[in-house]
Design a protein around this motif. Structure first.
Motif, short mmCIF file in Angstrom:
data_model
loop_
_atom_site.label_atom_id
_atom_site.label_comp_id
_atom_site.label_asym_id
_atom_site.label_seq_id
_atom_site.Cartn_x
_atom_site.Cartn_y
_atom_site.Cartn_z
N GLU A 52 1.04 -1.28 -0.13
CA GLU A 52 0.02 -0.03 0.14
C GLU A 52 1.09 1.30 0.06
OE1 GLU A 52 -3.19 0.49 -0.51
OE2 GLU A 52 -3.72 -1.70 -0.09
N TRP A 67 5.67 1.85 -8.61
CA TRP A 67 5.06 0.75 -9.37
C TRP A 67 5.97 -0.65 -9.14
CZ3 TRP A 67 0.93 3.02 -8.42
CH2 TRP A 67 0.90 4.32 -8.92
N GLU A 71 -5.35 -9.38 -7.50
CA GLU A 71 -6.14 -8.05 -7.49
C GLU A 71 -5.11 -6.67 -7.04
OE1 GLU A 71 -8.65 -8.56 -3.95
OE2 GLU A 71 -9.86 -10.02 -4.88
N TYR A 72 -4.10 -7.16 -6.77
CA TYR A 72 -2.93 -5.94 -6.34
C TYR A 72 -2.42 -5.62 -7.73
CZ TYR A 72 -2.64 -5.46 -1.24
OH TYR A 72 -3.13 -4.96 0.13
N ARG A 73 -2.15 -6.80 -8.63
CA ARG A 73 -1.60 -6.25 -9.74
C ARG A 73 -2.53 -5.62 -10.68
NH1 ARG A 73 -0.11 -11.95 -9.25
NH2 ARG A 73 2.09 -12.21 -8.98
N GLN A 74 -3.88 -5.88 -10.82
CA GLN A 74 -4.82 -5.21 -11.60
C GLN A 74 -4.88 -3.72 -10.94
OE1 GLN A 74 -8.24 -7.32 -11.56
NE2 GLN A 74 -7.72 -9.05 -12.61
N ARG A 75 -4.74 -3.59 -9.67
CA ARG A 75 -4.90 -2.16 -8.98
C ARG A 75 -3.83 -1.31 -9.56
NH1 ARG A 75 -5.11 -1.22 -2.65
NH2 ARG A 75 -4.83 1.10 -2.63
N ILE A 76 -2.24 -1.96 -9.47
CA ILE A 76 -1.26 -1.42 -9.77
C ILE A 76 -1.25 -0.89 -11.36
CG2 ILE A 76 1.33 -1.45 -9.71
CD1 ILE A 76 1.30 -3.53 -7.28
N GLU A 77 -1.63 -1.76 -12.26
CA GLU A 77 -1.57 -1.38 -13.63
C GLU A 77 -2.52 -0.33 -13.92
OE1 GLU A 77 0.62 -2.26 -15.72
OE2 GLU A 77 1.67 -3.86 -14.37
N ARG A 78 -3.68 -0.50 -13.18
CA ARG A 78 -4.53 0.69 -13.44
C ARG A 78 -4.15 1.76 -13.00
NH1 ARG A 78 -8.56 -1.88 -11.75
NH2 ARG A 78 -8.33 -1.11 -9.59
N ALA A 79 -3.50 1.91 -11.80
CA ALA A 79 -3.20 3.12 -11.34
C ALA A 79 -1.99 3.65 -11.99
CB ALA A 79 -2.64 3.14 -9.92
N ILE A 97 2.33 1.78 -3.47
CA ILE A 97 1.12 2.48 -4.35
C ILE A 97 1.08 3.89 -4.06
CG2 ILE A 97 -1.37 2.17 -4.95
CD1 ILE A 97 -1.17 -0.89 -4.36
#
Length: 332
Positions: free
Chosen positions: A130, A138, A160-168, A133
């Motif tokens: 967290e 990244w 879920e973390y990977r998707q969140r990181i890639e989106r951010a 992020i």
């Protein structure tokens, strides 16, 4: 009640008071060394946690915090016993038994230690992700996510973390690219082509994987060339129509785009346009004098002096301009 009776009562309630004893320098030295050792052990354990050796670090912290009270009690007992010249063998045996129990706990197998600290280490890892992020680190966050999946088997949470990181990462990068491209466009609009090219190359280095900025510097060069061609065309039209002022302005704008070899033919053409404009003004000035249009002659003469100050014609006009102005005033 006598003083003796009072003292006996106080002793009965609070216990018999002991005289204050001095602690020797050697005893203080032992206390100081023990404190430094425990402090160093605690710092070393914390550093191990920060370097990623979480399990060993947590075990070190636990041992330090667990053994510290025991050490304090032992030191106090030792100092107190030394000052009295006696020792309490029963207390020492109890402390020795407790110390042996703690040592036995510290000798747990690595698997047992891992189970003991597993949840705590996992929570620490999630907090670290967290933090990365939030700080937009990244790559660092991805490293920790992989560790979360490989070490703790948290595959769903890791995904879920990977998707969140890639989106951010995408959103942040896209905003940065838009701002950088806008800066390049502003430099182009201001005609700062060299700065625009340098900025475009910087953007390409910062975002090498972004298609939008690929060949951005070449696009700047292409726009620069198009603008140069438009200025040249405008200059030729002005020269053809005998618009000396406009032709000179276009030539001035073209100066930053042309090499000396490229500029010389245009300057020659500009000199022809300027000479023609000067001759036209001279003819207009003479006609105004012949027609005794003193006000018009004064205005044309002032224009000749302003536009061609170093010409022979301007020198001739200066010789007569004062008289022409006086006649123009007299006619009003």
């Amino acid at each position: 009640m006598t003083t003796s009776t009072t003292d006996q009562t106080i002793d009965a309630v609070f216990g018999k008071t002991q005289p204050i004893r001095r602690v020797s320098s050697a005893q203080w030295l032992v206390v100081a060394i023990s404190t430094l050792c425990y402090g160093a052990a605690l710092v070393a354990s914390i550093l191990m946690i920060r370097k990623g050796e979480s399990l060993a670090g947590f075990i070190g912290v636990a041992l330090v915090l667990t053994l510290l009270p025991v050490a304090i009690v032992l030191i106090v007992r030792w100092v107190h016993g030394s000052s009295r010249g006696t020792s309490n063998s029963g207390d020492l045996e109890a402390l020795q038994s407790e110390l042996q129990r703690l040592v036995a706990q510290s000798q747990l197998s690595d698997d047992a230690k891992q189970v003991l600290f597993r949840q705590h280490e996992r929570d620490m890892l999630k907090r670290a992700i967290e933090d990365d992020i939030t700080n937009q680190d990244w790559d660092g966050a991805m490293v920790l996510v992989n560790r979360l999946a490989n070490r703790f088997g948290a595959l769903q949470l890791s995904e879920e973390y990977r998707q969140r990181i890639e989106r951010a990462r995408f959103e942040t990068t896209n905003q940065a690219v838009i701002a950088a491209v806008a800066q390049v466009e502003n430099l182009m609009a201001a005609g700062h082509w060299d700065a625009a090219i340098a900025e475009a190359q910087k953007v390409q280095r910062l975002f090498p994987s972004v298609t939008k900025v690929a060949n951005l510097d070449h696009r700047v060069i292409a726009v620069r060339m198009t603008h140069k061609q438009e200025l040249e065309r405008s200059f030729f039209l002005a020269a053809q129509e005998g618009k000396a002022d406009e032709a000179m302005e276009r030539l001035r704008q073209l100066d930053q785009y042309l090499t000396p070899e490229e500029a010389e033919p245009l300057r020659e053409m500009a000199r022809g346009v300027i000479g023609k404009a000067r001759d036209n003004l001279g003819a207009q000035f003479k006609l105004a004098l012949q027609d005794k249009q003193w006000k018009s002659a004064a205005e044309i003469g002032e224009k000749i002096i302003a536009q061609f100050p170093n010409s022979r014609m301007a020198g001739e006009v200066r010789d007569v301009i004062d008289g022409i102005r006086q006649r123009a005033i007299a006619m009003e």
